[in-house]
Design a protein around this motif. Structure first.
Motif, short mmCIF file in Angstrom:
data_model
loop_
_atom_site.label_atom_id
_atom_site.label_comp_id
_atom_site.label_asym_id
_atom_site.label_seq_id
_atom_site.Cartn_x
_atom_site.Cartn_y
_atom_site.Cartn_z
N ILE A 104 0.87 -1.18 0.00
CA ILE A 104 0.00 0.00 0.00
C ILE A 104 0.90 1.23 0.00
O ILE A 104 1.88 1.28 0.72
CB ILE A 104 -0.91 0.02 1.25
N ARG A 105 0.56 2.20 -0.83
CA ARG A 105 1.27 3.48 -0.83
C ARG A 105 0.28 4.61 -1.06
O ARG A 105 -0.86 4.37 -1.48
CB ARG A 105 2.38 3.49 -1.88
N LEU A 106 0.72 5.82 -0.77
CA LEU A 106 -0.13 6.97 -1.02
C LEU A 106 -0.44 7.10 -2.50
O LEU A 106 0.41 6.83 -3.36
CB LEU A 106 0.54 8.26 -0.52
N PRO A 161 -5.75 9.40 0.44
CA PRO A 161 -5.99 8.38 -0.57
C PRO A 161 -4.78 7.45 -0.71
O PRO A 161 -3.63 7.89 -0.62
CB PRO A 161 -6.21 9.19 -1.85
N PHE A 162 -5.07 6.18 -0.92
CA PHE A 162 -4.02 5.16 -1.06
C PHE A 162 -4.30 4.30 -2.28
O PHE A 162 -5.43 4.20 -2.74
CB PHE A 162 -4.00 4.26 0.18
N LYS A 222 -7.33 -6.16 3.90
CA LYS A 222 -6.57 -6.68 5.04
C LYS A 222 -5.38 -5.79 5.35
O LYS A 222 -5.12 -5.47 6.51
CB LYS A 222 -6.09 -8.11 4.77
N LEU A 223 -4.65 -5.37 4.32
CA LEU A 223 -3.50 -4.47 4.53
C LEU A 223 -3.95 -3.11 5.05
O LEU A 223 -3.30 -2.54 5.94
CB LEU A 223 -2.71 -4.31 3.24
N ALA A 224 -5.05 -2.60 4.53
CA ALA A 224 -5.56 -1.30 4.99
C ALA A 224 -5.94 -1.37 6.47
O ALA A 224 -5.63 -0.46 7.24
CB ALA A 224 -6.78 -0.89 4.15
N ALA A 279 -4.24 0.52 9.61
CA ALA A 279 -5.04 1.33 10.55
C ALA A 279 -4.76 0.90 11.98
O ALA A 279 -4.57 1.75 12.87
CB ALA A 279 -6.53 1.17 10.22
N PHE A 280 -4.72 -0.41 12.23
CA PHE A 280 -4.50 -0.91 13.59
C PHE A 280 -3.06 -0.74 14.06
O PHE A 280 -2.77 -0.97 15.23
CB PHE A 280 -4.95 -2.36 13.71
N SER A 281 -2.17 -0.33 13.17
CA SER A 281 -0.81 -0.02 13.63
C SER A 281 -0.80 1.25 14.48
O SER A 281 0.16 1.50 15.21
CB SER A 281 0.15 0.11 12.44
N ASP A 282 -1.86 2.02 14.40
CA ASP A 282 -2.04 3.21 15.25
C ASP A 282 -2.75 2.74 16.53
O ASP A 282 -3.89 2.27 16.46
CB ASP A 282 -2.89 4.24 14.52
N PRO A 283 -2.10 2.86 17.69
CA PRO A 283 -2.72 2.36 18.92
C PRO A 283 -4.03 3.06 19.29
O PRO A 283 -4.81 2.52 20.07
CB PRO A 283 -1.65 2.61 19.99
N GLU A 284 -4.29 4.22 18.71
CA GLU A 284 -5.54 4.94 18.99
C GLU A 284 -6.75 4.25 18.35
O GLU A 284 -7.86 4.37 18.83
CB GLU A 284 -5.43 6.38 18.47
N VAL A 285 -6.53 3.53 17.27
CA VAL A 285 -7.62 2.94 16.49
C VAL A 285 -8.13 1.67 17.18
O VAL A 285 -7.39 0.72 17.37
CB VAL A 285 -7.15 2.62 15.06
N ILE A 286 -9.42 1.69 17.54
CA ILE A 286 -10.03 0.51 18.18
C ILE A 286 -10.89 -0.29 17.20
O ILE A 286 -11.21 -1.44 17.45
CB ILE A 286 -10.87 0.90 19.41
N ALA A 287 -11.26 0.35 16.09
CA ALA A 287 -12.09 -0.32 15.08
C ALA A 287 -11.95 0.43 13.76
O ALA A 287 -11.52 1.58 13.72
CB ALA A 287 -13.55 -0.35 15.52
N VAL A 288 -12.33 -0.26 12.69
CA VAL A 288 -12.37 0.34 11.36
C VAL A 288 -13.76 0.06 10.79
O VAL A 288 -14.28 -1.05 10.90
CB VAL A 288 -11.28 -0.24 10.43
N GLN A 289 -14.35 1.09 10.20
CA GLN A 289 -15.68 0.95 9.63
C GLN A 289 -15.65 1.30 8.15
O GLN A 289 -14.70 1.92 7.66
CB GLN A 289 -16.69 1.83 10.36
#
Length: 165
Positions: free
Chosen positions: A3-5, A57-58, A104-106, A110-120
């Motif tokens: 994944i890249r910008l 955007p990615f 899955k990569l996205a 996202a979960f590599s950020d400890p602030e993120v508890i879920a993705v919608q």
């Protein structure tokens, strides 16, 4: 896959070929970007949502270096939920697991950020292939809204889906 910008000057000519008709375009963006997809209109839209929501955007790039997917991501710092938007995969590789791998990569990013508890994300239930892809990654339905979007003589629902850390 990596994944890249997204770089509009390098990547636009590739992703614009993925939307071959108005209905597919509406399934992708719910008419938030005018049809047909044009570079400057997309550039302006991406700038607007970056300011308004913090979207970035990615693209997903396969092992040969070809752009095969696109999405936007933002984080709501109040709810600690990331949001995937405007997910699109090259039509020539649909059904081959590319979308699932990209999502899955996205989610992993996202979960590599400890602030993120879920993705919608939101999907039109009428876009059954996309919905099955998200379910295959582990997203579950959180809320369904009937008749959320009108396209010509069709009425589409909106399904909000969630995956937790």
């Amino acid at each position: 896959m990596k994944i890249r910008l997204f770089n509009i000057d390098d990547d636009f000519d590739v992703i614009k070929t993925w939307i071959t008709d108005e209905r597919t375009h509406m399934m992708w963006c719910a008419n938030l970007v005018p049809y047909p997809l044009e570079k400057e209109k997309l550039r302006n839209f991406l700038s607007e949502i970056a300011v308004k929501f913090g979207d970035s955007p990615f693209v997903a790039v396969d092992d040969e270096g070809h752009v095969v997917g696109f999405y936007c991501y933002s984080l709501n710092h109040e709810t600690h939920e990331g949001m995937l938007k405007f997910v699109m995969v090259d039509a020539s590789v649909r059904g081959k697991g590319i979308g699932k791998e990209m999502i899955k990569l996205a989610v992993r990013n996202a979960f590599s950020d400890p602030e993120v508890i879920a993705v919608q994300l939101n999907v039109f239930p009428e876009n059954s292939r996309a919905k099955r892809c998200y379910e295959g990654v582990g997203f579950t339905e959180r809320q369904n809204t009937l008749d959320a979007f009108k396209y010509k003589d069709e009425s589409w629902g909106r399904c909000n889906m969630l995956i937790k850390r």
